[in-house]
Design an enzyme around this catalytic site. Sequence first.
Site, PDB file in Angstrom:
ATOM      1  CG  ASP A   3      -1.933   1.058   1.277  1.00  0.00           C
ATOM      2  OD1 ASP A   3      -1.794   2.032   0.507  1.00  0.00           O
ATOM      3  OD2 ASP A   3      -2.876   0.957   2.074  1.00  0.00           O
ATOM      4  CG  ASP A  14      -2.876   3.408  -2.392  1.00  0.00           C
ATOM      5  OD1 ASP A  14      -3.917   2.745  -2.248  1.00  0.00           O
ATOM      6  OD2 ASP A  14      -2.333   4.036  -1.462  1.00  0.00           O
ATOM      7  CD  GLU A  15      -5.833  -1.097  -0.602  1.00  0.00           C
ATOM      8  OE1 GLU A  15      -5.840  -0.123   0.147  1.00  0.00           O
ATOM      9  OE2 GLU A  15      -6.421  -2.162  -0.370  1.00  0.00           O
TER      10      GLU A  15
HETATM   11  P1  TTP Z   1      -5.290   4.889   1.233  1.00  0.00           P
HETATM   12  O1  TTP Z   1      -4.267   3.877   0.804  1.00  0.00           O
HETATM   13  O2  TTP Z   1      -6.385   4.444   2.149  1.00  0.00           O
HETATM   14  O3  TTP Z   1      -4.577   6.097   1.971  1.00  0.00           O
HETATM   15  P2  TTP Z   1      -3.197   6.789   1.654  1.00  0.00           P
HETATM   16  O4  TTP Z   1      -2.442   6.093   0.572  1.00  0.00           O
HETATM   17  O5  TTP Z   1      -3.438   8.250   1.403  1.00  0.00           O
HETATM   18  O6  TTP Z   1      -2.425   6.688   3.015  1.00  0.00           O
HETATM   19  P3  TTP Z   1      -1.841   5.375   3.725  1.00  0.00           P
HETATM   20  O7  TTP Z   1      -2.073   4.215   2.808  1.00  0.00           O
HETATM   21  O8  TTP Z   1      -0.374   5.657   3.934  1.00  0.00           O
HETATM   22  O9  TTP Z   1      -2.586   5.283   5.008  1.00  0.00           O
HETATM   23  O10 TTP Z   1      -5.976   5.556  -0.040  1.00  0.00           O
HETATM   24  C1  TTP Z   1      -5.282   5.762  -1.269  1.00  0.00           C
HETATM   25  C2  TTP Z   1      -5.724   7.076  -1.876  1.00  0.00           C
HETATM   26  O11 TTP Z   1      -7.136   7.074  -2.057  1.00  0.00           O
HETATM   27  C3  TTP Z   1      -5.424   8.291  -1.023  1.00  0.00           C
HETATM   28  O12 TTP Z   1      -4.113   8.793  -1.226  1.00  0.00           O
HETATM   29  C4  TTP Z   1      -6.477   9.250  -1.427  1.00  0.00           C
HETATM   30  C5  TTP Z   1      -7.651   8.381  -1.820  1.00  0.00           C
HETATM   31  N1  TTP Z   1      -8.662   8.387  -0.730  1.00  0.00           N
HETATM   32  C6  TTP Z   1      -9.709   9.307  -0.802  1.00  0.00           C
HETATM   33  O13 TTP Z   1      -9.811  10.062  -1.776  1.00  0.00           O
HETATM   34  N2  TTP Z   1     -10.631   9.343   0.217  1.00  0.00           N
HETATM   35  C7  TTP Z   1     -10.536   8.513   1.312  1.00  0.00           C
HETATM   36  O14 TTP Z   1     -11.390   8.583   2.228  1.00  0.00           O
HETATM   37  C8  TTP Z   1      -9.451   7.569   1.365  1.00  0.00           C
HETATM   38  C9  TTP Z   1      -9.306   6.645   2.567  1.00  0.00           C
HETATM   39  C10 TTP Z   1      -8.547   7.543   0.333  1.00  0.00           C
HETATM   40 MG    MG Z   2      -2.159   4.019   0.599  1.00  0.00          MG
END
Ligand code: TTP
Ligand code: MG
Length: 385
Positions: free
Chosen positions: A9, A109-110
């Site tokens: 991720d 992203d995961e």
């Molecule tokens: P995530 O992987 O949940 O979050 P992240 O990559 O920003 O942070 P981390 O993994 O380090 O905790 O989500 C991926 C992307 O999806 C995030 O960069 C922005 C988008 N997103 C939103 O637009 N709204 C949201 O509520 C979430 C959780 C994510």
């Molecule tokens: Mg992420």
Amino acid sequence: MFLPIVHFDLDAFFASVEQKLNPRLRGKPVIVCGVDPQGQNVNRGVVSTASYEARSYGVKSGMPVYQARILCPQGIYVGGNFSAYQAHSAIVLTIIKRFAPKLEQTGLDEGFLDFTGCQELYPDTKILCEKIRRQVQNQVSLPVSMGLSISRVLAKIACNLGKPNGLFTIGKEDIKRIVHPLPVEYLPGVGPKTQIVLGNNGIKIIADLVKNEIKLTNLLGKFGYNLYLAACGIDNIWFGERAEIKSIGRSTTLVKNTNNASHINSILFQLCDEVFYELLDKNLTAGCVGISLRYPNFTDKQKSKTISDFPKTPSELYHQAVELFNTAWDKKTKVRLLGVRTSKLKKENNLTPRVKTILMLKRKYGSDILRSGFVLDTRPVNLKQ
Ligand code: TTP
Ligand code: MG
């Protein structure tokens, strides 16, 4: 160490891409507002993500921007640039795919990697994952966290424990020591509401879930049983192979409400173009097309129809969408949101050479690389909040 399941991720994904593209943002509290993980517009006031520097002030995804501004007034607030995120996601996935026999992407992203049966080839998946992380860092300059374990649920927990920019392993022998003492919200599937229900019943940490199979089932039914399985490190229904995609769509909240038909048509065309190429990217066609619109008073209208031949070009899809739109819209009230959705999806392999080339370019450089001249620059890609 050989652990077969990996979860990866990217860290603060949208914010990390912004920091990569703009060196002045590096090391600063960056808050991205404007788009969600499907590229839909959420420009009216919600944080998409925050860099880890901004998170130290308490700023989080989903938080109203005004609240973020109170917590972090010195933050740098930027609008989303979804096609840049898509392009970076595609490059990262290409790097990771080179190593993994089985990759399931679960978000932009995961995803999960499954090395089951590959012990001869990769006797130490921890060393391999460090190598993958280094390659992503060196080639794309984005931090990625990884978790390794024996099941998907445990790999996901491990990944979260390793964040940011870390690699964390949970072997079978670590479950009691590492997983059981964690608060219940570390378990995927436990949101704030479930956390309250569990807390009111004396269930605070994962070990409490493991001890309370019957209580959980009585309290929460099937959901409770699935939580119990997850707490035991067993993949429940949420961690099975991904369900088939049922529909593909795009919607956008307009920068300004409008009843200007040519403006509306241009936006509809753009939505159709994006939907069309996403379908092709996934090797799909659709048996049903639908549109949705929202008026400023939040009344929604939807129309859909079954089609026998799926359009061969974005403009054919657009003509179907406009026809539906004209039966739904009263032709005078301003519109706040527009959407196009396709469903009854089927596998498709007959792409024309022209479409194949466009698709290849979009995959390589992001979906905005080619646009029809019909599309006005209508989406607020660089919104300043
Ligand atoms: P995530 O992987 O949940 O979050 P992240 O990559 O920003 O942070 P981390 O993994 O380090 O905790 O989500 C991926 C992307 O999806 C995030 O960069 C922005 C988008 N997103 C939103 O637009 N709204 C949201 O509520 C979430 C959780 C994510
Ligand atoms: Mg992420």
